[in-house]
Scaffold this active site. Structure first.
Site, short mmCIF file in Angstrom:
data_model
loop_
_atom_site.label_atom_id
_atom_site.label_comp_id
_atom_site.label_asym_id
_atom_site.label_seq_id
_atom_site.Cartn_x
_atom_site.Cartn_y
_atom_site.Cartn_z
CE LYS A 59 -3.98 -2.29 2.18
NZ LYS A 59 -4.52 -2.70 3.47
CD GLN A 103 -3.13 -4.42 6.70
OE1 GLN A 103 -3.06 -3.29 5.74
NE2 GLN A 103 -3.98 -5.43 6.26
CG ASP A 126 -9.30 -0.05 5.67
OD1 ASP A 126 -9.44 -0.03 4.11
OD2 ASP A 126 -8.93 -0.64 6.27
#
Ligand code: NDP
Length: 291
Positions: A59, A103, A126
Site C-alpha cells: 500500500k 491494518q 478504509d
C-alpha cells in the site's frame, strides 16, 4: 441482464485500477499545485503478522507512485488496548495526516473494532469504523469500505445497470459481504444475502442478475449455480496447495460459459481494493484542504 447471448466477458480490474491510479495521480498533482499540500496516509501496524507487513508495504509503495505521502506507525504485538487507541487518536489530531489505515487483523487480545472506531470519520479512508459503516445504512456521506467500493466502481466503469436488478451476495462479513450488499441496495438493487446457514445456496444464486461471491472457499460457485447472462463478481482469493497463485471463490471456466460478465482472479476485485484506498485518501485530503 438475461438479454444478450455474449458470454464470459471480462471485468478487468487490473486495467480499471490502472486507469483509477492515473486519475488519482493527476488529482494529487493538481491538489499540490492548488494548495501546496499532498495527501498523507498514516498506516498503523500492530504486531508482526507477515501478511500484514506485506500488505502495508504494498500500500505504501502504491501510495508513493500516486504522489501520496505515507508513514508507518508500529506497535509491538504485546501492545495494550489503550496504547493502540491512543496512537490512533494521536494520528487523528495531526493536521498533516489526512487518512488513517489500521491494518487488520489486530493481535487477538485487542478489541479490533474498538480500535477501528477511534479513527475519525474524515480520516477513515478504509471505511470500516462503526461510524463509516453506520453511515452506509443511512446512505450518508462517508469514505466507503475499499473492497466493496472497488466492486461498485468496477460495475460502474463497465456501465453494468444496477437499478431493479436482483443482486445475490454470498458472504456477510463486516468488511465485504454486508457493506457490498448495502451499497447495491443503495443503488436500487433488490438484494439477497446468503451465508453459511443458507440452505440450498444454488437456489438463490441461480436467481442472481448480479452475483457477488465473498466467501473464502475456493471455486465454490460453479457453473450450474449461475443464471445464464448474469454478472459474476468474485471477491475471493484463496491459497490452494498445488495451484499456482490465488484461486477465487468462483470456478472461473464454468462461470465464463454461463455469465455475461465475470471478474478473473487475480486481476479482478483485488487491484480495485487498493485503488479505492488511494482514492479515499485523495478525497479525504481534498476535503481537508478545502476547509
Ligand atoms: P469471512 O470469512 O469473514 O466471511 C466469509 C463469509 O462467507 C461468511 O459470512 C460466511 O458465513 C460465508 N460462508 C462461509 N461458508 C459458506 C458456505 N458454504 N455457503 C455460504 N456462505 C458461506 O471472509 P471475508 O469476507 O473477509 O472474505 C471473503 C473472501 O474475500 C476471502 O476469499 C478473502 O480472501 C477475500 N477478500 C478479498 C479482498 C480483496 O481485496 N480482493 C479483501 C477482503 C477479502 P457465516 O457468516 O455464516 O459464517
Amino acid at each position: 441482464m438475461t438479454e444478450g447471448t455474449e458470454r464470459g466477458r471480462i471485468l478487468d480490474g487490473s486495467a480499471t485500477a490502472k486507469t483509477l491510479r492515473r486519475e488519482i495521480t493527476e488529482g494529487t498533482t493538481l491538489l499540490k499545485q492548488q494548495t501546496g499540500r499532498v495527501p498523507h496516509l498514516a498506516a498503523v501496524l500492530i504486531g508482526d503478522n507477515p501478511a500484514s507487513e506485506t500488505y502495508v508495504a504494498m500500500k505504501q509503495k502504491t501510495c508513493a507512485k500516486a504522489g501520496i505521502v505515507s508513514s508507518l506507525h508500529r506497535l509491538p504485538s504485546s501492545a495494550a488496548q489503550q496504547q493502540a487507541e491512543e496512537l490512533v487518536k494521536k494520528l487523528n489530531s495531526q493536521p498533516d495526516i489526512t487518512g488513517i489505515l489500521v491494518q487488520h487483523p489486530l493481535p487477538s487480545h485487542l478489541h479490533e473494532q474498538a480500535v477501528l472506531d477511534c479513527v475519525s470519520l474524515e480520516k477513515d479512508v478504509d471505511g470500516i469504523s462503526g461510524n463509516s459503516l453506520g453511515r452506509l445504512i443511512s446512505a450518508e456521506p462517508a469514505h466507503p469500505s475499499c473492497t466493496p467500493a472497488g466492486i461498485i466502481e468496477l460495475l460502474k466503469r463497465y456501465n453494468i445497470p444496477l437499478q431493479g436488478k436482483h443482486a445475490v451476495v454470498v458472504g456477510r462479513s463486516i468488511i465485504l459481504g454486508k457493506p457490498v450488499a448495502l451499497m447495491l441496495l443503495n443503488r436500487h438493487c433488490t438484494v439477497t444475502i446468503c451465508h453459511s446457514r443458507t440452505p440450498d445456496l444454488a437456489e438463490y444464486t441461480r436467481q442472481a442478475d448480479i452475483l457477488v461471491a465473498a466467501v473464502g472457499k475456493p471455486e465454490m460457485i460453479t457453473q450450474h449455480m449461475i443464471k445464464p447472462g448474469a454478472v459474476v463478481i468474485d471477491a475471493g482469493y484463496n491459497r490452494v496447495e498445488g495451484r499456482n497463485g490465488d484461486v477465487g471463490d468462483v470456478h472461473y471456466e464454468g462461470a465464463a460459459k454461463q455469465a455475461a460478465w465475470v471478474t478473473p482472479v487475480p486481476g479482478g476485485v483485488g487491484p480495485m481494493t487498493i485503488a479505492m484506498l488511494l482514492r479515499n485518501t485523495l478525497l479525504a485530503a481534498q476535503g481537508r484542504f478545502a476547509e
